[in-house]
Design an enzyme around this catalytic site. Structure first.
Site, PDB file in Angstrom:
ATOM      1  N   GLU A   1      -8.690   9.494   4.812  1.00 26.00           N
ATOM      2  CA  GLU A   1      -8.820   8.049   4.943  1.00 26.00           C
ATOM      3  C   GLU A   1      -9.136   7.696   6.385  1.00 26.00           C
ATOM      4  OE1 GLU A   1      -6.068   5.598   2.303  1.00 26.00           O
ATOM      5  OE2 GLU A   1      -4.773   7.079   3.222  1.00 26.00           O
ATOM      6  N   GLU A   2      -9.842   6.572   6.528  1.00 24.99           N
ATOM      7  CA  GLU A   2     -10.187   6.100   7.868  1.00 24.99           C
ATOM      8  C   GLU A   2      -8.934   5.762   8.682  1.00 24.99           C
ATOM      9  OE1 GLU A   2      -9.366   2.763   8.620  1.00 24.99           O
ATOM     10  OE2 GLU A   2      -8.603   2.598   6.553  1.00 24.99           O
TER      11      GLU A   2
ATOM     12  N   THR B   1      -7.814   2.099  -1.138  1.00 25.36           N
ATOM     13  CA  THR B   1      -6.923   2.455  -0.026  1.00 25.36           C
ATOM     14  C   THR B   1      -5.510   2.717  -0.547  1.00 25.36           C
ATOM     15  OG1 THR B   1      -8.192   1.171   1.545  1.00 25.36           O
ATOM     16  CG2 THR B   1      -5.897   1.553   2.094  1.00 25.36           C
TER      17      THR B   1
ATOM     18  N   ASP C   1       2.706  11.518   8.745  1.00 25.49           N
ATOM     19  CA  ASP C   1       1.604  11.805   7.810  1.00 25.49           C
ATOM     20  C   ASP C   1       0.229  11.480   8.394  1.00 25.49           C
ATOM     21  OD1 ASP C   1       2.013   9.081   7.674  1.00 25.49           O
ATOM     22  OD2 ASP C   1       2.328   8.998   5.500  1.00 25.49           O
ATOM     23  N   ARG C   2       0.181  10.684   9.463  1.00 22.38           N
ATOM     24  CA  ARG C   2      -1.128  10.387  10.059  1.00 22.38           C
ATOM     25  C   ARG C   2      -1.418  11.328  11.229  1.00 22.38           C
ATOM     26  NH1 ARG C   2      -2.237   3.991  10.379  1.00 22.38           N
ATOM     27  NH2 ARG C   2      -1.553   3.472   8.287  1.00 22.38           N
TER      28      ARG C   2
ATOM     29  N   ARG D   1      -8.912  -6.635   7.746  1.00 31.00           N
ATOM     30  CA  ARG D   1      -9.586  -5.448   8.269  1.00 31.00           C
ATOM     31  C   ARG D   1     -11.063  -5.548   7.928  1.00 31.00           C
ATOM     32  NH1 ARG D   1      -5.138  -2.762   9.689  1.00 31.00           N
ATOM     33  NH2 ARG D   1      -3.565  -2.025   8.220  1.00 31.00           N
TER      34      ARG D   1
ATOM     35  N   LYS E   1      10.086   4.226   0.511  1.00 30.81           N
ATOM     36  CA  LYS E   1       9.030   4.699  -0.392  1.00 30.81           C
ATOM     37  C   LYS E   1       9.689   5.599  -1.437  1.00 30.81           C
ATOM     38  CE  LYS E   1       6.641   6.746   3.061  1.00 30.81           C
ATOM     39  NZ  LYS E   1       5.505   7.442   3.689  1.00 30.81           N
TER      40      LYS E   1
ATOM     41  N   THR F   1       0.830  -1.204   0.000  1.00 30.88           N
ATOM     42  CA  THR F   1       0.000   0.000   0.000  1.00 30.88           C
ATOM     43  C   THR F   1       0.865   1.255   0.000  1.00 30.88           C
ATOM     44  OG1 THR F   1      -1.567  -1.242   1.368  1.00 30.88           O
ATOM     45  CG2 THR F   1      -1.942   1.112   1.174  1.00 30.88           C
TER      46      THR F   1
ATOM     47  N   ASP G   1       6.197   8.632  10.624  1.00 28.71           N
ATOM     48  CA  ASP G   1       6.741   9.542   9.611  1.00 28.71           C
ATOM     49  C   ASP G   1       5.921  10.815   9.450  1.00 28.71           C
ATOM     50  OD1 ASP G   1       4.673   8.003   8.529  1.00 28.71           O
ATOM     51  OD2 ASP G   1       5.430   8.209   6.497  1.00 28.71           O
TER      52      ASP G   1
ATOM     53  N   ASP H   1       2.060  10.012  13.554  1.00 29.65           N
ATOM     54  CA  ASP H   1       2.693   8.688  13.517  1.00 29.65           C
ATOM     55  C   ASP H   1       4.193   8.748  13.247  1.00 29.65           C
ATOM     56  OD1 ASP H   1       2.581   9.474  10.872  1.00 29.65           O
ATOM     57  OD2 ASP H   1       2.338   7.438  10.130  1.00 29.65           O
TER      58      ASP H   1
ATOM     59  N   ARG I   1       7.871  -2.519   2.651  1.00 27.91           N
ATOM     60  CA  ARG I   1       7.940  -2.556   4.110  1.00 27.91           C
ATOM     61  C   ARG I   1       8.286  -3.959   4.561  1.00 27.91           C
ATOM     62  NH1 ARG I   1       3.075   0.907   6.729  1.00 27.91           N
ATOM     63  NH2 ARG I   1       3.756   2.576   5.340  1.00 27.91           N
TER      64      ARG I   1
ATOM     65  N   SER J   1       6.369   3.849   8.516  1.00 24.35           N
ATOM     66  CA  SER J   1       5.206   4.578   9.005  1.00 24.35           C
ATOM     67  C   SER J   1       4.890   4.278  10.469  1.00 24.35           C
ATOM     68  CB  SER J   1       4.016   4.271   8.102  1.00 24.35           C
ATOM     69  OG  SER J   1       2.962   5.091   8.442  1.00 24.35           O
ATOM     70  N   HIS J   2       3.708   3.735  10.705  1.00 24.55           N
ATOM     71  CA  HIS J   2       3.241   3.507  12.076  1.00 24.55           C
ATOM     72  C   HIS J   2       3.732   2.173  12.644  1.00 24.55           C
ATOM     73  CE1 HIS J   2       0.693   1.782   9.072  1.00 24.55           C
ATOM     74  NE2 HIS J   2       0.307   0.883   9.947  1.00 24.55           N
TER      75      HIS J   2
ATOM     76  N   LYS K   1      -0.551  12.655   2.747  1.00 22.86           N
ATOM     77  CA  LYS K   1      -1.349  13.059   3.883  1.00 22.86           C
ATOM     78  C   LYS K   1      -0.437  13.773   4.873  1.00 22.86           C
ATOM     79  CE  LYS K   1      -1.348   8.344   5.782  1.00 22.86           C
ATOM     80  NZ  LYS K   1      -0.810   7.485   4.717  1.00 22.86           N
TER      81      LYS K   1
HETATM   82  C1  G16 Z   1      -0.598   3.683   4.287  1.00 22.48           C
HETATM   83  C2  G16 Z   1      -1.240   4.341   3.106  1.00 22.48           C
HETATM   84  C3  G16 Z   1      -2.652   4.703   3.427  1.00 22.48           C
HETATM   85  C4  G16 Z   1      -3.413   3.489   3.907  1.00 22.48           C
HETATM   86  C5  G16 Z   1      -2.701   2.874   5.084  1.00 22.48           C
HETATM   87  C6  G16 Z   1      -3.318   1.560   5.552  1.00 22.48           C
HETATM   88  O1  G16 Z   1      -0.456   4.607   5.320  1.00 22.48           O
HETATM   89  O2  G16 Z   1      -0.535   5.499   2.718  1.00 22.48           O
HETATM   90  O3  G16 Z   1      -3.218   5.226   2.277  1.00 22.48           O
HETATM   91  O4  G16 Z   1      -4.707   3.848   4.264  1.00 22.48           O
HETATM   92  O5  G16 Z   1      -1.370   2.596   4.728  1.00 22.48           O
HETATM   93  O6  G16 Z   1      -3.197   0.635   4.556  1.00 22.48           O
HETATM   94  P1  G16 Z   1      -3.544  -0.891   4.787  1.00 22.48           P
HETATM   95  O7  G16 Z   1      -4.974  -0.903   5.227  1.00 22.48           O
HETATM   96  O8  G16 Z   1      -3.315  -1.522   3.455  1.00 22.48           O
HETATM   97  O9  G16 Z   1      -2.648  -1.400   5.887  1.00 22.48           O
HETATM   98  P2  G16 Z   1       0.916   4.791   6.063  1.00 22.48           P
HETATM   99  O10 G16 Z   1       0.664   5.862   7.065  1.00 22.48           O
HETATM  100  O11 G16 Z   1       1.205   3.433   6.657  1.00 22.48           O
HETATM  101  O12 G16 Z   1       1.901   5.128   4.993  1.00 22.48           O
END
Ligand code: G16
Length: 544
Positions: free
Chosen positions: A364-365, A345, A282-283, A497, A126, A18, A280, A278, A22, A113-114, A377
C-alpha cells in the site's frame, strides 16, 4: 474469584474504521467504553470457549491498564489461555505470526498505529481472526451492531497480572502466559531470508544502515535482529526503546515524521541504507543514501526481485495493491505474467487473496508491505527483504531504482493530505465530486484527457463480498491518475487524501522531483474538487 456482570449502556460511536476502533485516549478512558467494545467482540466472534487468545499492544499510554482489563474480561468470558506479550507489548506483525503459530482463535492488538500517543494522544483496539489477519468487514460490522445493543459485560474480580516476567499463571480458570514474541518472530524471518548473506553485508564494514524505531514497538525486535543476529554494529538502531508517548513524536515512518532518520540519510557521510517503522511495527519506510523509495516503488521492486530471496525463490502467485497505490507493481506483474489485484484501502482486503494463494506479496502507498508469511503488513520484513536484495545485487538503493525505472518506466507519485478539516465540508467536497463523475469522461483537463472516472467498488474474487464507495478515481489516457478519498484512521474531523500519479517511460525524464513532475496534475486535482473552497486551506498539511 468472582465473575461480575456489570450493567452498561451503548456508546453510539464504536464503529471500527480502516483498521480497528481508533479514538483519543480520553474517549477510551470513559467508564465502560473499552469494556463495551471488548464485550462486543466476545459476543460476536462465536465459539472460543477454552481456546487461546493472543494479546498485546504497541506500548502506548493506556496499554498496560487496557491489557489488565481485557485479561480479566477474557477470563470471565471463558477464554482458555491468553498469550500476552511481555510488558503488554507485541508488534502487530508479531501478533499475526503468533496467532498462526499457536492456532489461536484470534488476537486483540492495542494500537492506534502511527497516530501520536500519550494522555492527549490516541488509542485503539483491533481484533484479528484465526488466520492472523484483521477482522474482515462483515466481522467488524457485526461487532459494531452488537456495540449498539450491549447492556452488560463480564469481568473477573481479581488482582492485576504481573506482565514483566516470562511466566505462566492462572486468572480464574484461564491460563495467562507472558511470552517474548521476539523469538517467534525472528524464527519466522530466518525461515524466509538469507541471514548469512545479510550478515556478511551488515558486518562487512562497507555497508552501513540506520534503523529508526521511533521509540515505538519495533525497538526490541530491531535490536535483536540487526545488532545481535545479523552483525550490524551497536547504534545501528536508533530510538529503539518503546515509550508510552513515543518520545513526544509521531510514530509515522515518512519523510515528515521520521525527520531524524531523514537528516542522517540526507546528511554528510550518510549511511547506505535507512529504514523506519511505525507505532505498532507494520509500516515501513525505505531510504537509500540521499534517496527516498516511495512505498509503491518498494512494492514493485520487491515483486521484481522476489526470486532472489529464499522464501520466495519459486516465484509469486500474484501481487496485490490497494487502489490508491501507484500502478508500478502492475507493470512488473504484467512482465512476470502473474495476476495483479487492486483492492480498497485496508490490509483486511488482502486476507482472502493471501488465504486463497492468489497473491503472495501485497502493498500500500501508506507505507505498508507484506506477504503470505502472516496476514498483516510487516515493517521489519520489508527492511529484511530490501537488505536481502541489496546483499545479492551489491548495488546501491538508488542504482536499483534507476535500473528498475529504466526497465519498467517510472510512476511518479505523491499523496497530499488535508488533515482535521470539518467533516461536513469534507462530505460536501466529495458530494460535489460525485456529481461530476458522470460528466468527466472524454473531457480535456489541462494537457490530460479523462479516460474514466468512477467511485471505486470492489468485489472480492474469493467470497464475492462487495465494498462500495472506496474512493473517487479520475484516470487519464496516458495512465496518470488522481484519486480522492477520506481517511478511515483519523480521530479529529476528516482527513482528505488526494493521490497523484503520472507515468513516465522516457528514461531522460525519470529524475525529476515528484512535485515538479506532478505540478499540472496537482493543479487539476485542486480545481476539479475545489479543494481550497471546501477546506479553507491553502495547502496540504502533509505531503508524502
Ligand atoms: C491502516 C490500514 C492500511 C491503510 C492505512 C491508511 O494502516 O491497515 O491498510 O492503508 O490505515 O488508511 P486511511 O487512508 O484510511 O487513513 P495502519 O498502519 O494505520 O494500521
Amino acid at each position: 474469584m468472582n465473575i461480575r456482570n456489570i450493567s452498561t449502556s451503548p456508546f453510539p460511536d464504536q464503529k471500527p474504521g480502516t483498521s480497528g476502533l481508533r479514538k483519543a485516549v480520553t474517549v477510551f478512558q470513559q467508564p465502560h467504553y473499552l469494556e463495551n467494545f471488548i464485550q462486543s467482540i466476545f459476543d460476536t466472534i462465536g465459539d472460543f470457549q477454552g481456546q487461546t487468545l493472543i494479546l498485546g499492544g504497541d506500548g502506548r499510554y493506556y496499554n498496560r491498564q487496557a491489557i489488565q482489563i481485557i485479561l480479566k474480561m477474557a477470563a470471565a468470558n471463558g477464554v482458555g489461555r491468553v498469550k500476552v506479550g511481555i510488558g503488554g507489548i507485541m508488534s502487530t506483525p508479531a501478533t499475526s505470526c503468533v496467532i498462526r503459530k499457536y492456532n489461536a482463535f484470534g488476537g486483540i492488538i492495542l494500537s492506534a498505529s502511527h497516530n501520536p500517543g500519550g494522555p492527549e494522544g490516541d488509542f485503539g483496539v483491533k481484533y484479528n481472526t484465526s488466520n492472523g489477519g484483521p477482522a474482515p468487514e462483515k466481522v467488524t460490522a457485526a461487532i459494531f451492531e452488537r456495540s449498539k445493543l450491549i447492556d452488560h459485560y463480564k469481568i473477573l474480580e481479581a488482582p492485576d497480572v504481573n506482565l514483566d516476567t516470562l511466566s505462566e499463571s492462572k486468572l480464574g480458570d484461564m491460563v495467562v502466559e507472558v511470552i517474548d514474541s521476539v523469538q517467534d518472530y525472528e524464527k519466522l524471518m530466518e525461515s524466509l531470508f538469507d541471514f548469512e548473506r545479510i550478515r556478511e553485508l551488515l558486518s562487512s564494514g562497507n555497508f552501513r544502515m540506520c534503523m529508526d524505531s521511533l521509540h515505538a514497538v519495533t525497538g526490541p525486535y530491531a535490536h535483536n535482529l540487526f545488532e545481535q543476529r545479523l552483525g550490524a554494529p551497536r547504534g545501528t538502531v536508533i530510538n529503539g526503546t518503546p515509550l508510552e508517548d513515543f518520545g513526544g513524536g509521531h510514530p509515522d515512518p515518512n519523510l515528515v515524521y521520521a525527520h531524524e532518520l531523514v537528516k542522517i540519510l540526507f546528511g554528510e557521510a550518510a549511511p547506505d541504507f535507512g529504514a523506519a517503522s511505525d507505532g505498532d511495527g507494520d509500516r515501513n519506510m525505505i531510504l537509500g543514501r540521499k534517496f527516498f523509495v516511495t512505498p509503491s516503488d518498494s512494492l514493485a521492486v520487491i515483486t521484481a526481485n522476489a526470486t532472489l530471496v529464499p522464501g520466495y525463490q519459486d516465484g509469486l502467485a500474484g501481487v496485490a495493491r490497494s487502489m490508491p497505490t501507484s500502478q508500478a507493481a502492475d507493470r512488473v506483474a504484467a512482465d512476470l505474467g502473474i495476476d495483479c489485484y487492486e483492492t480498497p484501502t485496508g490490509w483486511k482486503f488482502f486476507g482472502n487473496l493471501l488465504d486463497a494463494n492468489k497473491a503472495t506479496v501485497c502493498g500500500e502507498e501508506s507505507f505498508g508491505t507484506g506477504s503470505n508469511h502472516i496476514r498483516e503488513k510487516d515493517g521489519l520484513w520489508a527492511v529484511l527483504f530490501w537488505l536481502n536484495i541489496l546483499a545479492v545485487k551489491q548495488k546501491s538503493v538508488e542504482q536499483l531504482l534507476q535500473e528498475h525505472w529504466y526497465k519498467y518506466g517510472r510512476n511518479y507519485y505523491s499523496r497530499h493530505d488535508y488533515e482535521a478539516i470539518d467533516s461536513e465540508r469534507a462530505n460536501q467536497l466529495l458530494a460535489n465530486l460525485y456529481t461530476q463523475i458522470p460528466t468527466l469522461k472524454g473531457k480535456k483537463l489541462g494537457n490530460y484527457e479523462v479516460e474514466y472516472s468512477d467511485d471505486f467498488s470492489y468485489t472480492d474474487p474469493v467470497d464475492g463480498s462487495i465494498s462500495e464507495n472506496q474512493g473517487i478515481r479520475i484516470g487519464f489516457t496516458d495512465g496518470s491518475r488522481i484519486v480522492y478519498r477520506l481517511s478511515g484512521t483519523g480521530t479529529q474531523g476528516a482527513t482528505l487524501r488526494i493521490y497523484l500519479e503520472s507515468y513516465e517511460p522516457d528514461t531522460s525524464k525519470q529524475n525529476l522531483e515528484p512535485q515538479q513532475n506532478l505540478a499540472d496534475l496537482i493543479t487539476i486535482a485542486n480545481e476539479v474538487a475545489q479543494v481550497r473552497t471546501f477546506t479553507n486551506m491553502e495547502k496540504p498539511t502533509v505531503i508524502t
